[in-house]
Write a protein that holds these residues in place. Structure first.
Motif, short mmCIF file in Angstrom:
data_model
loop_
_atom_site.label_atom_id
_atom_site.label_comp_id
_atom_site.label_asym_id
_atom_site.label_seq_id
_atom_site.Cartn_x
_atom_site.Cartn_y
_atom_site.Cartn_z
N MET A 20 7.35 87.30 -38.76
CA MET A 20 5.98 87.53 -38.30
C MET A 20 5.88 87.34 -36.78
O MET A 20 5.16 88.08 -36.11
CB MET A 20 5.01 86.58 -39.01
N GLU A 21 6.60 86.38 -36.26
CA GLU A 21 6.61 86.15 -34.82
C GLU A 21 7.18 87.38 -34.10
O GLU A 21 6.69 87.78 -33.06
CB GLU A 21 7.43 84.89 -34.49
N ALA A 22 8.18 87.99 -34.69
CA ALA A 22 8.76 89.19 -34.10
C ALA A 22 7.78 90.36 -34.16
O ALA A 22 7.70 91.16 -33.23
CB ALA A 22 10.06 89.56 -34.82
N LEU A 23 7.03 90.45 -35.25
CA LEU A 23 6.06 91.54 -35.39
C LEU A 23 4.93 91.43 -34.36
O LEU A 23 4.35 92.44 -33.96
CB LEU A 23 5.49 91.57 -36.81
N ARG A 24 4.63 90.21 -33.91
CA ARG A 24 3.61 90.03 -32.88
C ARG A 24 4.11 90.53 -31.52
O ARG A 24 3.31 90.73 -30.60
CB ARG A 24 3.21 88.56 -32.79
N ALA A 25 5.40 90.72 -31.39
CA ALA A 25 6.04 91.28 -30.19
C ALA A 25 5.72 90.51 -28.91
O ALA A 25 5.56 91.10 -27.85
CB ALA A 25 5.69 92.76 -30.05
N GLU A 26 5.64 89.20 -29.02
CA GLU A 26 5.39 88.39 -27.83
C GLU A 26 6.66 88.15 -27.03
O GLU A 26 6.60 87.78 -25.86
CB GLU A 26 4.76 87.06 -28.24
N MET A 27 7.81 88.34 -27.68
CA MET A 27 9.10 88.21 -27.00
C MET A 27 10.09 89.17 -27.65
O MET A 27 9.85 89.65 -28.76
CB MET A 27 9.62 86.77 -27.03
N SER A 28 11.17 89.44 -26.98
CA SER A 28 12.15 90.37 -27.52
C SER A 28 12.87 89.74 -28.72
O SER A 28 12.86 88.52 -28.89
CB SER A 28 13.18 90.75 -26.45
N ILE A 29 13.48 90.60 -29.50
CA ILE A 29 14.23 90.12 -30.67
C ILE A 29 15.36 89.20 -30.22
O ILE A 29 15.61 88.16 -30.83
CB ILE A 29 14.78 91.31 -31.50
N ALA A 30 16.03 89.58 -29.14
CA ALA A 30 17.14 88.76 -28.62
C ALA A 30 16.65 87.36 -28.25
O ALA A 30 17.29 86.35 -28.58
CB ALA A 30 17.78 89.44 -27.43
N GLU A 31 15.49 87.28 -27.58
CA GLU A 31 14.93 85.98 -27.20
C GLU A 31 14.54 85.17 -28.43
O GLU A 31 14.78 83.96 -28.49
CB GLU A 31 13.70 86.17 -26.31
N LEU A 32 13.94 85.85 -29.39
CA LEU A 32 13.54 85.19 -30.63
C LEU A 32 14.75 84.61 -31.37
O LEU A 32 14.72 83.48 -31.84
CB LEU A 32 12.79 86.18 -31.53
N CYS A 33 15.80 85.39 -31.43
CA CYS A 33 17.03 84.93 -32.11
C CYS A 33 17.65 83.75 -31.38
O CYS A 33 18.14 82.81 -32.02
CB CYS A 33 18.02 86.08 -32.25
N ARG A 34 17.62 83.78 -30.05
CA ARG A 34 18.13 82.63 -29.29
C ARG A 34 17.26 81.40 -29.54
O ARG A 34 17.76 80.30 -29.69
CB ARG A 34 18.18 82.96 -27.80
N LYS A 35 15.95 81.61 -29.60
CA LYS A 35 15.01 80.50 -29.82
C LYS A 35 15.32 79.77 -31.12
O LYS A 35 15.29 78.54 -31.18
CB LYS A 35 13.58 81.04 -29.85
N TYR A 36 15.62 80.54 -32.19
CA TYR A 36 15.89 79.94 -33.50
C TYR A 36 17.38 79.81 -33.80
O TYR A 36 17.75 79.41 -34.90
CB TYR A 36 15.19 80.75 -34.59
N SER A 37 18.22 80.15 -32.85
CA SER A 37 19.68 80.07 -33.00
C SER A 37 20.16 80.81 -34.24
O SER A 37 20.89 80.26 -35.08
CB SER A 37 20.14 78.61 -33.05
N ILE A 38 19.72 82.06 -34.35
CA ILE A 38 20.20 82.90 -35.45
C ILE A 38 20.81 84.16 -34.87
O ILE A 38 20.51 84.57 -33.75
CB ILE A 38 19.06 83.29 -36.44
N ASN A 39 21.67 84.78 -35.64
CA ASN A 39 22.31 86.02 -35.25
C ASN A 39 21.31 87.15 -35.42
O ASN A 39 20.53 87.16 -36.36
CB ASN A 39 23.54 86.24 -36.14
N GLU A 40 21.35 88.13 -34.51
CA GLU A 40 20.42 89.25 -34.61
C GLU A 40 20.59 90.01 -35.92
O GLU A 40 19.60 90.45 -36.51
CB GLU A 40 20.60 90.21 -33.43
N SER A 41 21.81 90.13 -36.41
CA SER A 41 22.01 90.84 -37.69
C SER A 41 21.32 90.10 -38.83
O SER A 41 20.78 90.72 -39.75
CB SER A 41 23.50 91.03 -37.98
N GLN A 42 21.31 88.76 -38.76
CA GLN A 42 20.62 87.97 -39.77
C GLN A 42 19.12 88.23 -39.71
O GLN A 42 18.46 88.40 -40.73
CB GLN A 42 20.91 86.48 -39.59
N PHE A 43 18.59 88.26 -38.48
CA PHE A 43 17.16 88.55 -38.32
C PHE A 43 16.82 89.91 -38.89
O PHE A 43 15.83 90.05 -39.63
CB PHE A 43 16.74 88.51 -36.84
#
Length: 117
Positions: A34-57
């Motif tokens: 849902m945070e990604a759908l709000r588009a407040e930050m890029s997917i790459a930044e979001l994945c770094r924030k939560y320490s997850i791999n982009e493919s997992q996201f």
């Protein structure tokens, strides 16, 4: 009986990583998507924030959107969560043990009655 396998350093490291892997709850996954759908930050930044791999996201995102699509199309059946499955397995095991106990008691009573005759 299983024969013990020789554990290589690589397998040992993989096992440690597997056991120390973080487990995200379904609520956490939904929050991240849902945070990604709000588009407040890029997917790459979001994945770094939560320490997850982009493919997992992207996997979570796809599952989230597919579930929504199924629900909106009238498919009201849903898959059980892992917690529900674990609870059902425990209940199933408990019931199996109860049946085994009852069968054992039945056999004992049956044998004791046959001795009396």
């Amino acid at each position: 009986m299983k024969t013990p396998r020789k554990q290589t350093a690589e397998n040992y490291i993989k096992e440690i990583r597997r056991k120390s892997r973080r487990i995200f709850s379904s609520e956490q996954k939904i929050q991240i998507v849902m945070e990604a759908l709000r588009a407040e930050m890029s997917i790459a930044e979001l994945c770094r924030k939560y320490s997850i791999n982009e493919s997992q996201f992207y996997k979570w995102n796809k599952e989230f959107l597919e579930a929504g699509k199924k629900r909106l199309s009238g498919d009201t059946t849903r898959e059980a969560t892992s917690d529900e499955v674990a609870e059902l397995r425990k209940e199933n095991q408990r019931l199996k043990e109860m049946v085994a106990d009852l069968v054992l008691r039945y056999d004992i009573v049956k044998k004791s009655l046959s001795i009396l005759e």
